[in-house]
Enzyme design. Structure first.
Site, PDB file in Angstrom:
ATOM      1  N   ASN A 100      -7.522  -5.879  14.783  1.00  0.00           N
ATOM      2  CA  ASN A 100      -7.846  -4.815  13.828  1.00  0.00           C
ATOM      3  C   ASN A 100      -9.352  -4.580  13.915  1.00  0.00           C
ATOM      4  OD1 ASN A 100      -5.199  -5.153  13.072  1.00  0.00           O
ATOM      5  ND2 ASN A 100      -5.624  -5.750  10.961  1.00  0.00           N
ATOM      6  N   TYR A 131     -12.612  -1.990  12.946  1.00  0.00           N
ATOM      7  CA  TYR A 131     -13.076  -0.821  12.203  1.00  0.00           C
ATOM      8  C   TYR A 131     -14.514  -0.430  12.518  1.00  0.00           C
ATOM      9  CZ  TYR A 131      -8.822  -0.696   9.479  1.00  0.00           C
ATOM     10  OH  TYR A 131      -7.509  -0.568   9.113  1.00  0.00           O
ATOM     11  N   GLU A 137      -4.979  -2.035  14.181  1.00  0.00           N
ATOM     12  CA  GLU A 137      -5.572  -1.163  13.166  1.00  0.00           C
ATOM     13  C   GLU A 137      -6.879  -0.616  13.700  1.00  0.00           C
ATOM     14  OE1 GLU A 137      -6.040  -2.562   9.092  1.00  0.00           O
ATOM     15  OE2 GLU A 137      -4.128  -3.631   9.217  1.00  0.00           O
ATOM     16  N   GLU A 180      -4.567 -10.224   9.048  1.00  0.00           N
ATOM     17  CA  GLU A 180      -5.948 -10.497   8.657  1.00  0.00           C
ATOM     18  C   GLU A 180      -6.119 -11.681   7.724  1.00  0.00           C
ATOM     19  OE1 GLU A 180      -7.616  -6.946   7.040  1.00  0.00           O
ATOM     20  OE2 GLU A 180      -7.426  -5.864   8.914  1.00  0.00           O
ATOM     21  N   HIS A 226       1.606  -9.167   4.633  1.00  0.00           N
ATOM     22  CA  HIS A 226       0.369  -8.388   4.522  1.00  0.00           C
ATOM     23  C   HIS A 226      -0.134  -8.490   3.078  1.00  0.00           C
ATOM     24  CE1 HIS A 226      -1.901  -4.794   6.431  1.00  0.00           C
ATOM     25  NE2 HIS A 226      -2.489  -5.002   5.259  1.00  0.00           N
ATOM     26  N   ARG A 248       3.997   0.500  12.795  1.00  0.00           N
ATOM     27  CA  ARG A 248       3.749  -0.834  12.252  1.00  0.00           C
ATOM     28  C   ARG A 248       3.878  -0.778  10.724  1.00  0.00           C
ATOM     29  NH1 ARG A 248      -1.949  -3.943  11.260  1.00  0.00           N
ATOM     30  NH2 ARG A 248      -0.936  -5.656  10.176  1.00  0.00           N
ATOM     31  N   GLN A 288       0.798  -1.218   0.000  1.00  0.00           N
ATOM     32  CA  GLN A 288       0.000   0.000   0.000  1.00  0.00           C
ATOM     33  C   GLN A 288       0.834   1.272   0.000  1.00  0.00           C
ATOM     34  OE1 GLN A 288      -2.612  -1.863   3.270  1.00  0.00           O
ATOM     35  NE2 GLN A 288      -4.022  -0.501   2.224  1.00  0.00           N
ATOM     36  N   HIS A 341      -1.934  -5.483 -12.729  1.00  0.00           N
ATOM     37  CA  HIS A 341      -1.437  -5.133 -14.066  1.00  0.00           C
ATOM     38  C   HIS A 341      -2.353  -5.739 -15.119  1.00  0.00           C
ATOM     39  CE1 HIS A 341       2.959  -4.412 -12.580  1.00  0.00           C
ATOM     40  NE2 HIS A 341       2.145  -3.422 -12.308  1.00  0.00           N
TER      41      HIS A 341
HETATM   42  C1  BGC Z   1      -6.172  -3.996   6.056  1.00  0.00           C
HETATM   43  C2  BGC Z   1      -5.556  -2.785   5.421  1.00  0.00           C
HETATM   44  C3  BGC Z   1      -6.644  -1.912   4.807  1.00  0.00           C
HETATM   45  C4  BGC Z   1      -7.577  -1.480   5.915  1.00  0.00           C
HETATM   46  C5  BGC Z   1      -8.688  -0.543   5.468  1.00  0.00           C
HETATM   47  C6  BGC Z   1      -7.478  -3.731   6.747  1.00  0.00           C
HETATM   48  O1  BGC Z   1      -8.376  -4.707   6.377  1.00  0.00           O
HETATM   49  O2  BGC Z   1      -5.234  -4.630   6.872  1.00  0.00           O
HETATM   50  O3  BGC Z   1      -4.623  -3.210   4.495  1.00  0.00           O
HETATM   51  O4  BGC Z   1      -6.149  -0.841   4.105  1.00  0.00           O
HETATM   52  O5  BGC Z   1      -8.181  -2.605   6.485  1.00  0.00           O
HETATM   53  O6  BGC Z   1      -9.553  -1.143   4.575  1.00  0.00           O
END
Ligand code: BGC
Length: 499
Positions: free
Chosen positions: A325, A327, A397, A186, A141, A96, A38, A58
């Site tokens: 992680n 979100y 994360e 993940e 990753h 990280r 990334q 690609h």
């Molecule tokens: C991943 C990252 C990703 C982030 C946001 C996670 O699932 O580890 O690579 O950019 O979420 O989507």
């Protein structure tokens, strides 16, 4: 949330909670996170090998929203000094990042180690340590060498040994200086996404591929962990785990609790139970349900490939901390009569006959899959703490996307403020959360969303050859949390609530 609400909330949830207790402990490690594909770019620099992401994007640019790829990304391969400077500007305790397998081992195997690849990570590690910043290194990753993908990648059982060989090289080069390790990032996205439509190798084999991959990643992680344990632990005293992505799930109504528990096991238990539970192996109820599904559909093999007793022992207990992680959160309910299961096909709804949805009362973000429910993080930390025998948790994360490239990122400020507050409340609940790496240090290549979705504390100008990095308001706020170890509640959460 304003000051009064914080205090009231704290009193309700935690009894009396003085302002002093709003402080993060002095040893708490604040950080930011990134990943090789990334940010690095330099996709063919020096003798780097090709990764499956290089190849797939690609060949099939249409997979990505802006038809872009990680060929140059943030050009961190050349601009790593600036990355370290940003970590320093923020006052981070930890950074990280991940190592690109094909950059270090161009053939995928340890027969040849790239000198330039090796030096790139040496420079990064040494540069961080010079500034007093701990490197937290993810060994893998998502960017598998294409040579290994061509041999079946994560569905081939040999991959566990290929990975352990690679990990051994990584440990031998860097374990003298790196104290925090994640073997894999993940595996849920790696397997369920990769054998779905979300990630390379885009194989769309939800009935078999994702479950073969599931078992193989557990063995790969365990072999790497055992290697560290055997050869490096006594000498270097580092800690090893893997990071699991884990949406938090809440039942839509009390009668949906059972199916919500199964959903948690489908997302999380399949990748965590074998490692973190006392008994090891697959989560039992889920295993039965998936295997019954396979039988009903006429397959002769169980969905979840069985572990031998030796494999159960190999994997069980291979962790020194839990890496989470987090979100967002989803509601879950059973499908109603005649209703098809949820469509987001790698999320388990297909197997469990469920619908997952964002609670309409939770604030939205500009990205369709993402709603704000900060309490979910604390609930999840409590669940982890009581379900597994973990003594330490690091949040590896947490962050929020936006489509706005601008520097005034009000929603991100509020996201970090409210989610960090939940971390503090969880610490106050008695959970040993010792670190937090925000996703992400700077805008980068957000997989299938290309450069459209922005998660960065720093904005990156991708039209400039030097990929100029500029701090957003959220960067200033985050750095003041780090400096003061406090979240300062005010009337207006967008203004100066971080001092
Ligand atoms: C991943 C990252 C990703 C982030 C946001 C996670 O699932 O580890 O690579 O950019 O979420 O989507």
């Amino acid at each position: 949330m304003n000051y009064i609400r914080v205090v009231v909330f704290s009193i309700v949830i935690c009894g009396s909670w003085s302002i002093e207790q709003l402080k993060f402990p002095p040893s708490f490690m604040f950080g930011a996170a990134s990943a090789a594909y990334q940010v690095e770019g330099g996709w063919n620099a020096s003798d780097k090998g090709i990764s499956m992401w290089d190849k797939f994007l690609h060949d099939r640019p249409e997979l990505v929203a802006d038809r872009n790829n990680g060929d140059v990304a943030c050009d961190s391969y050349h601009l790593w000094r600036r990355d370290i400077q940003m970590c320093e500007e923020l006052g981070l305790n930890m950074y990280r990042f991940s190592i690109s397998w094909p950059r270090l081992l161009p053939s995928g195997y340890p027969n040849y180690i790239s000198e330039d690849g090796k030096n790139y990570y040496n420079n990064l590690i040494d540069g961080l340590l010079e500034k007093g910043i701990q490197p937290l290194v993810t060994i893998y990753h998502f960017d598998l060498p294409l040579s290994l993908q061509d041999l079946g990648g994560w569905a081939n059982p040999l991959v566990a040994d290929w990975f352990a060989d690679y990990a051994e090289v990584v440990f031998s080069l860097y374990a003298d200086r790196v104290k925090y390790w994640l073997t894999l990032n993940e595996p849920y996205i790696q397997c369920d996404g990769g054998y779905g439509t979300e990630a390379a190798p885009f194989l769309q084999d939800a009935m078999l591929g994702r479950y073969l991959c599931n078992k193989n990643v557990l063995l790969a992680h365990a072999k790497a962990y055992r290697l560290y344990e055997e050869l490096y632990r006594d000498k270097y005293h580092g800690k090893v785990s893997l990071s699991t992505l884990f949406f938090w799930f809440k039942p839509s109504a009390p009668e949906d609790q059972e199916v919500t528990d199964l959903t948690i096991d489908h997302w999380q238990g399949r990748y965590a139970h074998a490692i973190f539970s006392k008994e090891g192996g697959w989560p039992r109820k889920l295993q039965k349900l998936l295997n019954d599904n396979a039988k009903k559909e006429g397959y002769s093999h169980p969905r979840l490939p069985p572990f031998t007793p030796e494999e159960i022992e190999l994997v069980r207990g291979t962790f020194d901390f839990y890496a989470l992680n987090h979100y967002t959160t989803r509601r879950v309910r059973r499908v109603r009569l005649g209703e098809p299961p949820g469509k987001w096909f790698f999320d388990g709804s297909d197997e469990l006959n469920t619908i997952m949805f964002k609670d309409p009362t939770w604030p939205n973000t500009s990205i369709h899959w993402f709603a704000l429910y900060p309490q979910g993080l604390r609930e999840q930390l409590n669940w982890l703490n009581s379900t597994y025998d973990v003594k330490e948790i690091i949040i590896t994360e947490n962050g929020v996307p936006s489509l706005d490239p601008g520097l005034v990122d009000t929603q991100r400020i509020e996201y970090y403020r409210s989610y960090l507050e939940q971390v503090l409340l969880a610490i106050n609940d008695g959970i040993n959360v010792t670190g937090y790496t925000a996703w992400t240090l700077m805008d980068n290549f957000e997989w299938l969303s290309g450069y459209i979705a922005k998660f960065g504390l720093y904005a990156v100008d991708f039209s400039q050859p030097n990929r100029t990095r500029t701090p957003r308001e959220s960067a200033r706020c985050y750095s003041s949390v780090i400096r003061t170890r406090m979240i300062h509640p005010t009337q207006d959460s967008t203004k100066l609530n971080y001092v």
